[in-house]
Design a protein around this motif. Structure first.
Motif, PDB file in Angstrom:
ATOM      1  N   UNK A 243       0.840  -1.206   0.000  1.00  0.00           N
ATOM      2  CA  UNK A 243       0.000   0.000   0.000  1.00  0.00           C
ATOM      3  C   UNK A 243       0.874   1.254   0.000  1.00  0.00           C
ATOM      4  N   UNK A 244       0.246   2.400   0.217  1.00  0.00           N
ATOM      5  CA  UNK A 244       0.976   3.656   0.377  1.00  0.00           C
ATOM      6  C   UNK A 244       1.933   3.551   1.565  1.00  0.00           C
ATOM      7  N   UNK A 245       3.003   4.325   1.486  1.00  0.00           N
ATOM      8  CA  UNK A 245       4.057   4.250   2.489  1.00  0.00           C
ATOM      9  C   UNK A 245       4.155   5.548   3.275  1.00  0.00           C
ATOM     10  N   UNK A 246       4.762   5.459   4.448  1.00  0.00           N
ATOM     11  CA  UNK A 246       5.035   6.635   5.270  1.00  0.00           C
ATOM     12  C   UNK A 246       6.517   6.638   5.623  1.00  0.00           C
ATOM     13  N   UNK A 247       7.203   7.734   5.278  1.00  0.00           N
ATOM     14  CA  UNK A 247       8.611   7.919   5.594  1.00  0.00           C
ATOM     15  C   UNK A 247       8.718   8.965   6.707  1.00  0.00           C
ATOM     16  N   UNK A 248       9.390   8.622   7.794  1.00  0.00           N
ATOM     17  CA  UNK A 248       9.603   9.567   8.894  1.00  0.00           C
ATOM     18  C   UNK A 248      11.106   9.743   9.088  1.00  0.00           C
ATOM     19  N   UNK A 249      11.579  10.983   8.916  1.00  0.00           N
ATOM     20  CA  UNK A 249      13.012  11.233   9.059  1.00  0.00           C
ATOM     21  C   UNK A 249      13.208  12.675   9.481  1.00  0.00           C
ATOM     22  N   UNK A 250      14.442  12.993   9.880  1.00  0.00           N
ATOM     23  CA  UNK A 250      14.763  14.351  10.281  1.00  0.00           C
ATOM     24  C   UNK A 250      16.185  14.676   9.868  1.00  0.00           C
ATOM     25  N   UNK A 251      16.461  15.962   9.750  1.00  0.00           N
ATOM     26  CA  UNK A 251      17.809  16.421   9.410  1.00  0.00           C
ATOM     27  C   UNK A 251      18.780  16.171  10.564  1.00  0.00           C
ATOM     28  N   UNK A 252      20.040  15.871  10.216  1.00  0.00           N
ATOM     29  CA  UNK A 252      20.563  15.615   8.877  1.00  0.00           C
ATOM     30  C   UNK A 252      20.174  14.222   8.396  1.00  0.00           C
ATOM     31  N   UNK A 253      19.746  14.126   7.149  1.00  0.00           N
ATOM     32  CA  UNK A 253      19.183  12.888   6.626  1.00  0.00           C
ATOM     33  C   UNK A 253      20.188  11.748   6.587  1.00  0.00           C
ATOM     34  N   UNK A 254      21.481  12.080   6.517  1.00  0.00           N
ATOM     35  CA  UNK A 254      22.508  11.042   6.431  1.00  0.00           C
ATOM     36  C   UNK A 254      23.108  10.679   7.786  1.00  0.00           C
ATOM     37  N   UNK A 255      22.543  11.243   8.871  1.00  0.00           N
ATOM     38  CA  UNK A 255      23.088  10.983  10.201  1.00  0.00           C
ATOM     39  C   UNK A 255      22.059  10.375  11.149  1.00  0.00           C
ATOM     40  N   UNK A 262       4.359   0.768   5.818  1.00  0.00           N
ATOM     41  CA  UNK A 262       3.267   0.826   4.844  1.00  0.00           C
ATOM     42  C   UNK A 262       1.939   0.812   5.588  1.00  0.00           C
ATOM     43  N   UNK A 263       0.946   1.477   5.003  1.00  0.00           N
ATOM     44  CA  UNK A 263      -0.356   1.607   5.653  1.00  0.00           C
ATOM     45  C   UNK A 263      -1.078   0.280   5.838  1.00  0.00           C
ATOM     46  N   UNK A 264      -0.730  -0.711   5.012  1.00  0.00           N
ATOM     47  CA  UNK A 264      -1.359  -2.024   5.146  1.00  0.00           C
ATOM     48  C   UNK A 264      -0.759  -2.855   6.272  1.00  0.00           C
ATOM     49  N   UNK A 265       0.295  -2.348   6.927  1.00  0.00           N
ATOM     50  CA  UNK A 265       0.910  -3.036   8.054  1.00  0.00           C
ATOM     51  C   UNK A 265       1.875  -4.136   7.678  1.00  0.00           C
ATOM     52  N   UNK A 266       2.097  -4.346   6.389  1.00  0.00           N
ATOM     53  CA  UNK A 266       2.981  -5.437   5.964  1.00  0.00           C
ATOM     54  C   UNK A 266       4.441  -5.135   6.279  1.00  0.00           C
ATOM     55  N   UNK A 267       4.846  -3.866   6.127  1.00  0.00           N
ATOM     56  CA  UNK A 267       6.249  -3.492   6.316  1.00  0.00           C
ATOM     57  C   UNK A 267       6.399  -2.474   7.428  1.00  0.00           C
ATOM     58  N   UNK A 268       7.382  -2.723   8.284  1.00  0.00           N
ATOM     59  CA  UNK A 268       7.762  -1.767   9.317  1.00  0.00           C
ATOM     60  C   UNK A 268       9.267  -1.920   9.519  1.00  0.00           C
ATOM     61  N   UNK A 269      10.026  -0.846   9.245  1.00  0.00           N
ATOM     62  CA  UNK A 269      11.481  -0.987   9.329  1.00  0.00           C
ATOM     63  C   UNK A 269      12.143   0.340   9.650  1.00  0.00           C
ATOM     64  N   UNK A 270      13.412   0.253  10.007  1.00  0.00           N
ATOM     65  CA  UNK A 270      14.186   1.484  10.138  1.00  0.00           C
ATOM     66  C   UNK A 270      15.513   1.326   9.410  1.00  0.00           C
ATOM     67  N   UNK A 271      15.897   2.443   8.811  1.00  0.00           N
ATOM     68  CA  UNK A 271      17.088   2.525   7.966  1.00  0.00           C
ATOM     69  C   UNK A 271      18.158   3.304   8.711  1.00  0.00           C
ATOM     70  N   UNK A 272      19.380   2.739   8.765  1.00  0.00           N
ATOM     71  CA  UNK A 272      20.496   3.380   9.453  1.00  0.00           C
ATOM     72  C   UNK A 272      21.562   3.773   8.437  1.00  0.00           C
ATOM     73  N   UNK A 273      21.771   5.069   8.209  1.00  0.00           N
ATOM     74  CA  UNK A 273      22.736   5.512   7.184  1.00  0.00           C
ATOM     75  C   UNK A 273      24.181   5.219   7.565  1.00  0.00           C
ATOM     76  N   UNK A 274      24.969   4.892   6.537  1.00  0.00           N
ATOM     77  CA  UNK A 274      26.418   4.822   6.668  1.00  0.00           C
ATOM     78  C   UNK A 274      27.081   6.015   5.975  1.00  0.00           C
ATOM     79  N   UNK A 275      26.317   6.731   5.193  1.00  0.00           N
ATOM     80  CA  UNK A 275      26.804   7.872   4.433  1.00  0.00           C
ATOM     81  C   UNK A 275      25.733   8.272   3.446  1.00  0.00           C
TER      82      UNK A 275
END
Length: 323
Positions: A243-255, A262-275
């Motif tokens: 389904x539609x997705x929701x991205x939640x982030x804050x500056x600085x985006x790479x730190x 996703x709104x359907x509840x199938x995906x829930x994750x967090x992304x950790x930047x290396x650069x």
């Protein structure tokens, strides 16, 4: 629902068959639309076409792209080594780099400066020779998806093809200082051709990984673009529309970590930047500002009612273009 393979972007002369389709649409000729629009030059003023190839392996992350934005063409390349933290990049911007009759498909030859993409004997080759040398050989198998999405009231459509877990071989020579290599099902293809809105904004996720039950995982996810039609999960090769997705982030985006669901509840994750790779192109008639962090992902998916943890490697992106 993912529809059977579609052979052309246009049906019955001018009908646009919006939808999500199996595999690659081979006939992506846009000449019918390219001579329409402002001053009958839509090809230069509205059509945007690009190939982005990502490599998301436990050893290396690579990004390679060539884009034809009509009046201006751009290209970039970068790589990041998990082993020693090396990050290198290069880019170029060239006005009118591609001819007026440039009407490419995925297998066309794309060349700008030190950047080259071509297909020989069914294999895609991405080559950069400049500040460093990078070579990617890929086998584009038949597990991708094609999306024909509405654009805006005055622009006809936007087409994109996504494929993941593509077998690749990568070789990098960093100016004689060091060499890097990786191989495996770590490739991700984004081939886009169409007429996006004059002002285009998106957030994007592209990752490849593995679930706790050792099933292959890959995800392409976008918000605020293409009507959320390209949101797809590949689970052990099986394609599942999200389904539609929701991205939640804050500056600085790479730190800071990104939270993505996703709104359907199938995906829930967090992304950790290396650069991250960032770019801010201001070519008067075209502006493109984006940040593309690369790094690692952990999260959960729900498959057939069962929750499963996964880990992955890939990229996210925050993009704003006026073109």
């Amino acid at each position: 629902m993912i529809l059977p393979k579609q052979h052309s972007l246009i049906e019955n002369g001018a009908n646009i068959p919006f939808g999500v389709y199996e595999d690659l649409i081979e006939n992506v000729d846009t000449s019918f639309f390219d001579t329409q629009g402002f001053l009958a030059k839509r090809r230069r003023t509205e059509r945007k076409t690009w190939i982005y190839f990502g490599v998301y392996s436990p050893d290396l992350i690579c990004g390679f792209a060539i884009a034809d934005a009509g009046m201006v063409a751009t290209a970039f390349v970068y790589f990041y080594s998990f082993k020693d933290g090396t990050f290198e990049e290069d880019k170029t911007t060239v006005p009118l780099a591609f001819a007026t009759d440039f009407n490419p498909n995925l297998n066309s030859e794309w060349k700008i400066g030190n950047f080259l993409i071509k297909t020989d004997n069914g294999k895609m080759h991405c080559q950069y020779v400049g500040k460093f040398k990078l070579y990617i050989e890929a086998e584009n198998d038949a597990n991708g998806a094609s999306i024909i999405a509405p654009s805006s009231e005055k622009r006809p459509f936007n087409f994109t093809y996504k494929n993941v877990c593509v077998p690749v071989k990568v070789q990098i020579n960093n100016g004689g200082i060091s060499t890097y290599a990786t191989s495996g099902k770590y490739g991700s293809i984004d081939f886009t051709k169409g007429y996006p809105p004059r002002e285009t904004i998106w957030n994007w996720l592209s990752i490849i990984g593995i679930s706790e039950s050792e099933k292959s995982i890959a995800i392409n996810l976008v918000d605020r673009f293409n009507n959320n039609m390209e949101n797809i999960l590949w689970y052990d090769g099986r394609k599942i529309l999200l389904s539609a997705a929701k991205f939640s982030m804050q500056e600085p985006l790479d730190k800071t970590d990104w939270l993505i669901e996703t709104n359907d509840g199938i995906l829930n994750c967090h992304f950790s930047p290396r650069g991250a790779r960032t770019e801010n192109v201001n070519a008067l008639i075209m502006k493109s500002k984006f940040t593309q962090p690369f790094g690692t992902v952990d999260g959960t998916i729900i498959i057939d009612g069962k929750e499963e943890k996964f880990t992955a490697i890939g990229v996210v992106e925050d993009h704003h273009a006026v073109w």
